[in-house]
Design a protein around this motif. Structure first.
Motif, mmCIF file in Angstrom:
data_model
loop_
_atom_site.group_PDB
_atom_site.id
_atom_site.type_symbol
_atom_site.label_atom_id
_atom_site.label_comp_id
_atom_site.label_asym_id
_atom_site.label_seq_id
_atom_site.Cartn_x
_atom_site.Cartn_y
_atom_site.Cartn_z
ATOM 1 N N ALA A 92 0.802 -1.229 0.000
ATOM 2 C CA ALA A 92 0.000 0.000 0.000
ATOM 3 C C ALA A 92 0.835 1.279 0.000
ATOM 4 O O ALA A 92 0.369 2.316 -0.469
ATOM 5 C CB ALA A 92 -0.936 0.000 1.204
ATOM 6 N N SER A 93 2.053 1.234 0.493
ATOM 7 C CA SER A 93 2.860 2.455 0.602
ATOM 8 C C SER A 93 3.645 2.789 -0.663
ATOM 9 O O SER A 93 4.290 3.822 -0.717
ATOM 10 C CB SER A 93 3.839 2.328 1.770
ATOM 11 O OG SER A 93 3.126 2.250 2.978
ATOM 12 N N VAL A 94 3.599 1.913 -1.654
ATOM 13 C CA VAL A 94 4.331 2.162 -2.896
ATOM 14 C C VAL A 94 3.385 2.816 -3.888
ATOM 15 O O VAL A 94 2.399 2.221 -4.315
ATOM 16 C CB VAL A 94 4.915 0.857 -3.471
ATOM 17 C CG1 VAL A 94 5.597 1.113 -4.810
ATOM 18 C CG2 VAL A 94 5.893 0.229 -2.480
ATOM 19 N N ARG A 95 3.661 4.055 -4.241
ATOM 20 C CA ARG A 95 2.817 4.808 -5.175
ATOM 21 C C ARG A 95 3.013 4.312 -6.598
ATOM 22 O O ARG A 95 2.072 4.157 -7.346
ATOM 23 C CB ARG A 95 3.165 6.292 -5.070
ATOM 24 C CG ARG A 95 2.536 7.170 -6.105
ATOM 25 C CD ARG A 95 1.204 7.693 -5.652
ATOM 26 N NE ARG A 95 0.758 8.715 -6.598
ATOM 27 C CZ ARG A 95 -0.420 8.668 -7.184
ATOM 28 N NH1 ARG A 95 -1.262 7.722 -6.914
ATOM 29 N NH2 ARG A 95 -0.761 9.598 -8.033
ATOM 30 N N SER A 96 4.272 4.112 -6.991
ATOM 31 C CA SER A 96 4.562 3.585 -8.320
ATOM 32 C C SER A 96 5.859 2.785 -8.280
ATOM 33 O O SER A 96 6.686 2.977 -7.388
ATOM 34 C CB SER A 96 4.666 4.714 -9.357
ATOM 35 O OG SER A 96 5.781 5.536 -9.098
ATOM 36 N N CYS A 97 5.998 1.896 -9.242
ATOM 37 C CA CYS A 97 7.196 1.075 -9.361
ATOM 38 C C CYS A 97 7.529 0.953 -10.838
ATOM 39 O O CYS A 97 6.669 0.582 -11.638
ATOM 40 C CB CYS A 97 6.962 -0.302 -8.748
ATOM 41 S SG CYS A 97 8.346 -1.448 -9.007
ATOM 42 N N HIS A 98 8.764 1.260 -11.161
ATOM 43 C CA HIS A 98 9.226 1.183 -12.544
ATOM 44 C C HIS A 98 10.395 0.209 -12.626
ATOM 45 O O HIS A 98 11.359 0.344 -11.866
ATOM 46 C CB HIS A 98 9.707 2.550 -13.040
ATOM 47 C CG HIS A 98 8.665 3.609 -12.978
ATOM 48 N ND1 HIS A 98 7.889 3.951 -14.054
ATOM 49 C CD2 HIS A 98 8.250 4.390 -11.950
ATOM 50 C CE1 HIS A 98 7.050 4.906 -13.708
ATOM 51 N NE2 HIS A 98 7.245 5.186 -12.433
ATOM 52 N N ALA A 99 10.318 -0.769 -13.529
ATOM 53 C CA ALA A 99 11.481 -1.588 -13.860
ATOM 54 C C ALA A 99 12.345 -0.706 -14.760
ATOM 55 O O ALA A 99 11.842 -0.095 -15.708
ATOM 56 C CB ALA A 99 11.052 -2.854 -14.572
ATOM 57 N N VAL A 100 13.637 -0.608 -14.438
ATOM 58 C CA VAL A 100 14.500 0.341 -15.135
ATOM 59 C C VAL A 100 15.803 -0.314 -15.580
ATOM 60 O O VAL A 100 16.156 -1.404 -15.139
ATOM 61 C CB VAL A 100 14.832 1.563 -14.233
ATOM 62 C CG1 VAL A 100 13.579 2.360 -13.901
ATOM 63 C CG2 VAL A 100 15.559 1.141 -12.969
#
Length: 155
Positions: A92-100
């Motif tokens: 719940a605390s992760v707003r967004s996640c990008h594989a980079v």
């Protein structure tokens, strides 16, 4: 989804809805110089094609009590990337996640009410996610630009 070529009215609709997603079809049509029904049909086509995915409110994070915004660069053991991604999606605390690409595998955007809560989140939760080897954190001191319109980026 395959690349779509958008006509002039589609781009105008996207631009207008990015500025005001609550705009009525009458007002939207008026801005485009077309009547309400063809405007509604064009918006429906854009939704059916997956160009418009949905509508949402833009919230003020500080007014919500979320004064800490951090970008967390995470290195994950390759064998655990699926479990890591599943855990991130559910967190719940992760707003967004990008594989980079680059020195880290993922960049997370995290919001917290204060630095103590953020520190606790890093130490007690994020560091224990599957496959996490290490992370590097940057705290945002201020947002210079947010939500630049996609319609300005179109060819």
């Amino acid at each position: 989804m395959k690349k779509q070529i958008l006509d002039k009215n589609s781009v105008k609709i996207i631009n207008a809805l990015e500025k005001d997603g609550r705009m009525s079809f009458s007002n939207l049509g008026e801005a485009l110089g077309i009547s309400k029904t063809p405007c509604w049909n064009k918006v429906q086509q854009l939704q059916s094609a997956g160009v418009i995915e949905g509508y949402s409110a833009q919230l003020n994070t500080k007014a919500l009590g979320l004064s800490i915004r951090a970008l967390v660069h995470v290195v994950v053991d390759f064998e655990h990337y699926q479990a890591f991604e599943k855990a991130i999606i559910e967190h719940a605390s992760v707003r967004s996640c990008h594989a980079v690409t680059g020195d880290s595998d993922y960049v997370l955007e995290i919001l917290a009410c204060d630095i103590e809560a953020f520190d606790e989140l890093l130490r007690a939760q994020l560091s224990r996610l599957p496959g996490v080897q290490r992370f590097n954190t940057s705290i945002s001191t201020r947002m210079v630009k947010n939500n630049g319109p996609y319609s300005d980026m179109l060819p």
